[in-house]
Design an enzyme around this catalytic site. Structure first.
Site, short mmCIF file in Angstrom:
data_model
loop_
_atom_site.label_atom_id
_atom_site.label_comp_id
_atom_site.label_asym_id
_atom_site.label_seq_id
_atom_site.Cartn_x
_atom_site.Cartn_y
_atom_site.Cartn_z
N CYS A 7 41.18 7.56 -17.58
CA CYS A 7 39.86 6.95 -17.52
C CYS A 7 39.50 6.53 -16.10
O CYS A 7 38.36 6.67 -15.68
CB CYS A 7 39.79 5.74 -18.45
SG CYS A 7 39.70 6.16 -20.20
N GLU A 9 50.67 -11.29 -20.50
CA GLU A 9 51.30 -10.16 -19.80
C GLU A 9 51.89 -9.18 -20.80
O GLU A 9 51.86 -7.97 -20.59
CB GLU A 9 52.38 -10.66 -18.85
CG GLU A 9 53.06 -9.53 -18.08
CD GLU A 9 54.16 -10.00 -17.17
OE1 GLU A 9 54.76 -9.15 -16.50
OE2 GLU A 9 54.41 -11.21 -17.12
N GLU A 33 35.68 3.54 -21.94
CA GLU A 33 35.12 3.75 -20.60
C GLU A 33 34.34 5.06 -20.52
O GLU A 33 33.23 5.11 -19.98
CB GLU A 33 36.25 3.75 -19.55
CG GLU A 33 36.98 2.44 -19.42
CD GLU A 33 38.21 2.34 -20.33
OE1 GLU A 33 39.08 1.50 -20.05
OE2 GLU A 33 38.28 3.10 -21.33
N CYS A 46 43.23 3.18 -18.28
CA CYS A 46 44.39 4.05 -18.13
C CYS A 46 44.14 5.00 -16.96
O CYS A 46 43.04 5.04 -16.41
CB CYS A 46 44.64 4.83 -19.42
SG CYS A 46 43.35 6.04 -19.83
N HIS A 89 37.96 7.25 -24.96
CA HIS A 89 38.15 5.84 -24.71
C HIS A 89 36.80 5.19 -24.42
O HIS A 89 35.82 5.86 -24.13
CB HIS A 89 39.12 5.63 -23.55
CG HIS A 89 40.53 6.01 -23.88
ND1 HIS A 89 41.60 5.73 -23.05
CD2 HIS A 89 41.07 6.64 -24.96
CE1 HIS A 89 42.72 6.16 -23.60
NE2 HIS A 89 42.42 6.72 -24.76
#
Length: 252
Positions: free
Chosen positions: A162, A93, A131, A159, A129
């Site tokens: 994206c 996490e 993606e 994000c 990025h």
């Protein structure tokens, strides 16, 4: 990982937790790297420059426009270094130090002649990025007459920027069916991130957190594993259940 009933930590508390988590992970990776050197293994990766930008024309068609970017912002290859995979894909996490995205992809164009496209992208978060780079580099020869079945295994969910671009691509290119499996949820508490995930889901993207079996599959398919099995970390299943619960809450 603590009990799922806890109240999620905000950013100040998270940073204190992150520093401990990062130190432990970096130490583990370093120890594995030293052991690999002793065994004569040398990790490697191929770097490639990316260029291009995404936009829509007046007719609603998805366009790719030339955009000059500095070199080494996007790394593309067939197999990921095993130590990078174990660090970047670990579904903790508190993910300090994991400041890039690894995207493993499978593309089926629905034609036996084309076969199955497979590889990975890695970004440095200084330009495009991973993606966005996927659509610019891996689908640069996009054909609206074909049916694309695309599967991503990513180190963290997109994000907000994206996510918005992915949703727009799927709305415009109706012949692309995307399934995205994420090791971790990126800043899932933030409203703009949640809105982005919802937009992707509404555009037809299948979203799920990576299960333990997904990590093993990705290790076998996309990692320079030297035919060694992946030893999953102790809290892998618990962390998967935690993230999947959060994603279900967001998408409901």
């Amino acid at each position: 990982m603590a009990d799922k009933s806890r109240t999620p930590m905000r950013k100040k508390e998270r940073k204190e937790k992150e520093s401990t988590e990062m130190s432990k992970d970096v130490k583990d990776v370093k120890n594995e790297g030293e052991q690999a050197v002793d065994n004569g293994e040398v990790p490697s990766a191929e770097a490639a420059a990316a260029n291009g930008a995404v936009g829509d024309d007046q007719n609603g068609e998805f366009q790719v426009e030339a955009l000059e970017l500095p070199p080494f912002e996007i790394i593309e290859g067939d197999r990921i270094d095993p130590f990078a995979f174990k660090f970047q894909f670990k579904n903790v996490e508190y993910s300090s130090g994991r400041n890039k995205t690894f995207l493993c992809y499978l593309v089926d164009k629905g034609s036996a002649d084309d076969g199955l496209l497979k590889g990975y992208l890695e970004d440095e978060h200084t330009g495009s990025h991973a993606e966005e780079a996927f659509f610019l580099q891996c689908l640069k020869d996009y054909d609206p007459a074909l049916k694309y079945t695309v599967t991503w295994y990513v180190s963290s969910s997109p994000c907000s920027d994206c996510a918005a671009k992915i949703a727009e691509v799927l709305r415009v290119r109706k012949n692309i069916k995307l399934s995205l499996f994420a090791a971790r949820l990126f800043e899932w508490e933030e409203t703009d991130i949640q809105d982005g995930l919802k937009a992707m889901h509404a555009a037809g993207c299948k979203l799920r957190v990576m299960k333990p079996l997904d990590f093993s599959y990705t290790w076998e398919t996309f990692v320079e594993n030297e035919e060694q099995p992946l030893n999953l970390w102790e809290d892998c299943t618990e962390n998967y259940e935690y993230y999947q619960e959060k994603l279900a809450d967001i998408l409901q």
